[in-house]
Design an enzyme around this catalytic site. Structure first.
Site, mmCIF file in Angstrom:
data_model
loop_
_atom_site.group_PDB
_atom_site.id
_atom_site.type_symbol
_atom_site.label_atom_id
_atom_site.label_comp_id
_atom_site.label_asym_id
_atom_site.label_seq_id
_atom_site.Cartn_x
_atom_site.Cartn_y
_atom_site.Cartn_z
ATOM 1 N N ARG A 14 -14.049 -7.808 -2.443
ATOM 2 C CA ARG A 14 -13.545 -7.229 -0.527
ATOM 3 C C ARG A 14 -12.276 -5.915 -0.631
ATOM 4 O O ARG A 14 -12.281 -5.679 -2.171
ATOM 5 C CB ARG A 14 -11.673 -8.398 -0.893
ATOM 6 N N VAL A 15 -12.919 -5.650 0.188
ATOM 7 C CA VAL A 15 -12.473 -4.098 0.441
ATOM 8 C C VAL A 15 -11.477 -4.361 1.706
ATOM 9 O O VAL A 15 -11.660 -4.606 2.343
ATOM 10 C CB VAL A 15 -13.396 -2.691 0.706
ATOM 11 N N GLY A 16 -10.284 -3.822 2.303
ATOM 12 C CA GLY A 16 -9.752 -3.812 2.849
ATOM 13 C C GLY A 16 -9.584 -2.332 3.462
ATOM 14 O O GLY A 16 -10.694 -1.141 3.416
ATOM 15 N N GLY A 69 -5.316 -5.748 6.171
ATOM 16 C CA GLY A 69 -6.496 -4.671 5.971
ATOM 17 C C GLY A 69 -7.377 -5.299 6.965
ATOM 18 O O GLY A 69 -8.090 -4.355 8.360
ATOM 19 N N THR A 105 -0.454 0.883 6.435
ATOM 20 C CA THR A 105 0.210 -0.313 6.119
ATOM 21 C C THR A 105 -0.391 -2.053 6.563
ATOM 22 O O THR A 105 0.679 -2.016 7.734
ATOM 23 C CB THR A 105 1.262 -0.635 4.708
ATOM 24 N N GLY A 106 -0.651 -3.404 5.719
ATOM 25 C CA GLY A 106 -0.583 -4.876 6.304
ATOM 26 C C GLY A 106 -1.919 -5.236 5.869
ATOM 27 O O GLY A 106 -2.688 -5.060 5.324
ATOM 28 N N THR A 110 0.955 -1.364 0.329
ATOM 29 C CA THR A 110 -0.135 -0.050 0.197
ATOM 30 C C THR A 110 0.865 1.175 0.039
ATOM 31 O O THR A 110 2.204 0.537 0.361
ATOM 32 C CB THR A 110 -0.847 -0.121 1.264
HETATM 33 N N1 ASP Z 1 -3.622 -2.394 4.167
HETATM 34 C C1 ASP Z 1 -4.138 -2.921 2.381
HETATM 35 C C2 ASP Z 1 -5.742 -3.781 2.379
HETATM 36 O O1 ASP Z 1 -5.223 -4.543 3.083
HETATM 37 C C3 ASP Z 1 -3.240 -3.750 1.841
HETATM 38 C C4 ASP Z 1 -1.180 -3.511 2.178
HETATM 39 O O2 ASP Z 1 -1.213 -2.655 3.285
HETATM 40 O O3 ASP Z 1 -0.390 -4.167 2.516
HETATM 41 O O4 ASP Z 1 -5.234 -3.988 1.451
#
Ligand code: ASP
Length: 312
Positions: free
Chosen positions: A206-208, A232, A229-230, A178
């Site tokens: 799917r929505v993060g 979600g 980020t991570g 992200t």
């Molecule tokens: N947080 C984002 C999501 O879950 C993905 C990411 O940041 O790695 O869509």
């Protein structure tokens, strides 16, 4: 009015980022890209632009860089399509705008900003969002413009792993990425922006956390601006952005403590990832619980720094 020293930070995703997995060439390219994207936002701040304009400029630069999972270089869904999410939030007013599941605008962050500035809504999705983006006059690109051979290979590897029923490597953030930016401008206002392609081989629809205000994106001048980020789903369940805000506002915690504790608590429950944040005093926090997080920042010293692994 007191003039504040501008401060800005950005991330290009967190996950299993280890020196052993990155060639020296790629490492150098990542540092250079992070620095250039930070500079895009910092220059705006130094010219006197608002925090909102600065984070928008930084995220536009990150979206154009195929090394990062947002805009060009976005990951693929399980169907081999792209569905991008983005959000902006203005700490001075709590104005915010977001889009989810879109493919079309070259810069999803501008779509989020248009939602904030031109509608009475916060979050647009689906066909309505697509029509809104076209009518807003945003630059559009065809789906094939967003994909890269690396992202295609990651999709194929993940689909193959599922077909063969092989175990996952235990780190959901491996498939993520992200981009995001936070800033404090010379008036002391805060803003946050986040943009993502989501997760490789995600279920279409799917929505993060990125476009969920209070989860992956948050800004309030009284407390902090943050972009996450991570994994979600964890950032949504823990309302990560708003949780940090609440600890600062009601428990009197400082930014570093509140942000680090929330990221640690998420990690302990399986939610890998990290975030970038700035408070109204111009302090920056960049906590993450995964092996690495692509990041760049310029604090009140005026020095630009970039990092990929470890803690600072
Ligand atoms: N947080 C984002 C999501 O879950 C993905 C990411 O940041 O790695 O869509």
């Amino acid at each position: 009015m007191t003039s504040h020293t501008p401060v800005i930070a950005l991330h290009g995703g967190a996950g299993t980022i280890l020196p052993s997995r990155i060639t020296p060439e790629k490492e150098a390219a990542l540092h250079a890209a992070l620095r250039a994207c930070l500079q895009a936002g910092l220059t705006r701040l130094q010219e006197g632009a608002s925090a909102m304009d600065a984070v928008t400029a930084a995220v536009m630069a990150l979206e154009d860089e195929p090394l990062f999972n947002a805009g060009r270089g976005a990951v693929f869904t399980a169907d081999g399509t792209h569905e991008m999410d983005a959000a902006v939030m203005d700490g001075a007013t709590r104005a915010c705008g977001a889009v989810a599941g879109i493919c079309g605008p070259r810069h999803p962050i501008l779509a989020a900003r248009a939602v904030m500035e031109r509608t009475e809504h916060v979050l647009l999705t689906g066909q309505g969002a697509a029509r809104f983006c076209a009518e807003a006059g945003l630059e559009m690109q065809p789906p094939e413009w967003f994909g890269t051979p690396t992202r295609r290979a990651a999709l194929e590897a993940e689909l193959e792993r599922r077909r063969l029923n092989l175990p996952d490597d235990g780190d959901p953030a491996r498939k993520h990425g992200t981009v995001g930016a936070v800033a404090r401008d010379s008036h002391g206002h805060l803003a946050a922006a986040t943009s993502t392609g989501g997760m490789t081989a995600k279920l279409p629809g799917r929505v993060g956390d990125s476009p969920v205000i209070g989860a992956g994106t948050w800004a309030d001048d009284a407390t902090l601006a943050m972009s996450a980020t991570g994994h979600g789903e964890y950032f949504i369940r823990w309302a990560a952005g708003h949780e940090i805000d609440a600890r600062m506002r009601w428990a009197g915690q400082d930014l570093a403590r509140a942000a680090t504790d929330v990221v640690t608590e998420l990690g302990a429950r399986g939610g890998s990832g990290g975030l970038i944040a700035v408070d109204r005093q111009g302090n920056i926090a960049l906590p993450f619980n995964s092996p690495g997080m692509y990041r760049a920042w310029c604090d009140q010293s005026g020095e630009i720094r970039t990092a990929l692994f470890g803690q600072d």
